[in-house]
Design an enzyme around this catalytic site. Structure first.
Site, PDB file in Angstrom:
ATOM      1  N   TYR A 190       0.840  -1.199   0.000  1.00 18.83           N
ATOM      2  CA  TYR A 190       0.000   0.000   0.000  1.00 18.83           C
ATOM      3  C   TYR A 190       0.874   1.246   0.000  1.00 18.83           C
ATOM      4  O   TYR A 190       1.830   1.347   0.785  1.00 18.83           O
ATOM      5  CB  TYR A 190      -0.904   0.035   1.241  1.00 18.83           C
ATOM      6  CG  TYR A 190      -1.742   1.290   1.292  1.00 18.83           C
ATOM      7  CD1 TYR A 190      -3.004   1.315   0.703  1.00 18.83           C
ATOM      8  CD2 TYR A 190      -1.250   2.460   1.873  1.00 18.83           C
ATOM      9  CE1 TYR A 190      -3.763   2.473   0.711  1.00 18.83           C
ATOM     10  CE2 TYR A 190      -2.012   3.623   1.876  1.00 18.83           C
ATOM     11  CZ  TYR A 190      -3.260   3.619   1.291  1.00 18.83           C
ATOM     12  OH  TYR A 190      -4.010   4.774   1.279  1.00 18.83           O
ATOM     13  N   GLU A 236      -3.285   7.568  -4.546  1.00 17.81           N
ATOM     14  CA  GLU A 236      -3.239   6.303  -3.818  1.00 17.81           C
ATOM     15  C   GLU A 236      -2.975   5.151  -4.769  1.00 17.81           C
ATOM     16  O   GLU A 236      -3.570   5.074  -5.841  1.00 17.81           O
ATOM     17  CB  GLU A 236      -4.569   6.075  -3.091  1.00 17.81           C
ATOM     18  CG  GLU A 236      -4.556   4.819  -2.226  1.00 17.81           C
ATOM     19  CD  GLU A 236      -5.900   4.560  -1.566  1.00 17.81           C
ATOM     20  OE1 GLU A 236      -5.982   4.671  -0.332  1.00 17.81           O
ATOM     21  OE2 GLU A 236      -6.869   4.272  -2.278  1.00 17.81           O
TER      22      GLU A 236
END
Ligand code: GDP
Ligand code: MN
Length: 385
Positions: free
Chosen positions: A109, A197
């Site tokens: 992530y 993101e």
């Protein structure tokens, strides 16, 4: 402003963040050709909607032949996609991203966003990427690194090392990771993004880093200097009443209560919503009519508020600082004649010529409930619904 994954990946590509080859398809017809042109022996069909959680909602499908790709695309396009972020009725899917499949060794992530508490951009990184990152962040926050950036110094070498370590990267990926992180920071700053993101960022079986998903949000107030990003706006993904409001320079945000709000100034609008909630009501929207509050802007605001069938009362709260209250009252009365007002309206006007304004409204044949204080206005609106 939000954009689609396929558009975010175009931005990634242009700034050097590696992404799989892919093509956007707006119908099932072009999918077979797209798959053949991409080459390879496995592909991923991904629903394009402005909402996350698609993987768990069935909006991401791995396929192994052009025929299977077309079938999967048609199925995804045929139904609204329901995910944890869409609400029960889901979102219609108007296009899919057809992409070369990647064989994944690890899902990581990585994101960059504005941390309002430290007033700096922050990079968030975790080795526990993929579809359960929210759960990891809530249960094991120590597995998520938050690295704040000094806006003048930018991303420093020691921070790159720290981020690579928390991502659990090994030697072969370090060089790629450093340039990927620098590209991420450059993209965020150059495009006035509020969020970039990558979840998951993957280490492939071959040991390369690839951005498998991409989410970018850009500051609305900076769009005037990013024509390329502004052109990516998809109004079909926004609430129709918000789109209508933005066409007229009104700021409207749909909420789910039944008291429509018309206020001048964002701060006063926030305070008004708070007070409605405080006295036990629920606001249907946040609407800033701007400093002027002319008859036309009030009329448009009425129409936008009344476009929501859940609205059972309207609360108008205007502070006459730049604008005079008697002019606002005239504007409200004129506007009220032009729209079919089926719900009660509570008005609180304060500031220059407020006294005259209240008298005008009280004398009017249109039955407004005139309130002296903001609290009284909120209580009246709550009582009326
Ligand atoms: P999201 O659920 O809306 O965030 O959609 P993502 O783009 O993140 O996809 C969800 C999941 O699908 C990923 O976490 C991967 O596990 C899987 N996935 C996506 N693309 C590929 C791919 O190319 N190959 C494989 N094997 N899995 C993929
Ligand atoms: Mn994702």
């Amino acid at each position: 402003m939000k954009i689609h994954e396929y558009q975010a990946k175009e931005l990634f590509r242009s700034c050097g963040i590696p992404v799989p080859g892919g093509t956007m398809c707006a119908s099932g017809d072009s999918v077979r050709d797209a798959v053949r042109a991409l080459g390879g022996d496995a592909w991923v069909i991904k629903a394009q909607v402005h909402a996350g959680g698609r993987g768990k909602g069935g909006g991401v499908r791995v396929v192994r032949s052009p025929e299977e790709a077309e079938t999967a695309a048609r199925e995804i396009l045929a139904h609204p996609l329901v995910t944890a972020q869409t609400g029960g009725e889901g979102r219609p899917v108007r296009c899919v991203l057809v992409e070369q499949a990647v064989s994944i060794r690890k899902e990581l992530y990585l994101s960059m966003l504005l941390d309002r508490s430290t007033r700096r951009p922050v990079i968030i990184a975790s080795a526990a990427g993929g579809m359960d990152i929210e759960e990891v962040a809530a249960r094991e926050p120590q597995r998520v690194l938050r690295e704040g950036l000094d806006p003048c110094a930018g991303l420093r070498a020691y921070q790159i090392r720290r981020i690579c370590e928390s991502l659990g990267l090994e030697k072969p990926q370090l060089k790629q990771a450093a340039s990927l992180l620098q590209a991420l920071v450059r993209l965020y700053l150059e495009k006035d993004a509020t969020l970039v993101e990558v979840n998951p960022l993957v280490v492939t079986e071959a040991g390369d880093l690839v951005a498998l998903d991409a989410k970018v949000q850009v500051d609305d107030n900076a769009l005037y200097r990013h024509r390329d990003v502004a052109a990516m706006r998809d109004e079909g993904e926004e609430h129709p009443l918000e789109v209508e409001a933005s066409r007229h320079d009104l700021n409207d945000i749909k909420l789910d209560g039944n008291i429509g709000c018309m206020v001048n100034g964002a701060g006063l609008a926030m305070a008004t919503m708070d007070l409605i909630q405080y006295v036990g009501g629920e606001r249907a929207n946040f609407l800033d009519v701007g400093g002027g509050a002319s008859a036309e802007s009030v009329e448009r605001a009425f129409r936008i508020i009344l476009g929501d069938p859940r609205v059972r009362a309207i609360l108008i709260n205007i502070f006459g600082g730049i604008v005079r209250c008697d002019r606002v009252a005239t504007g409200v009365m004129e506007a009220a004649k032009n729209v079919d007002l089926q719900v009660p309206v509570v008005i609180r006007l304060e500031g220059t010529n407020a006294e005259e304004a209240r008298e005008m409204l009280n004398r009017s044949t249109l039955r407004f409930a005139v309130a002296g204080t903001l609290r009284e206005a909120a209580e009246k609106a709550v009582a009326l619904v």
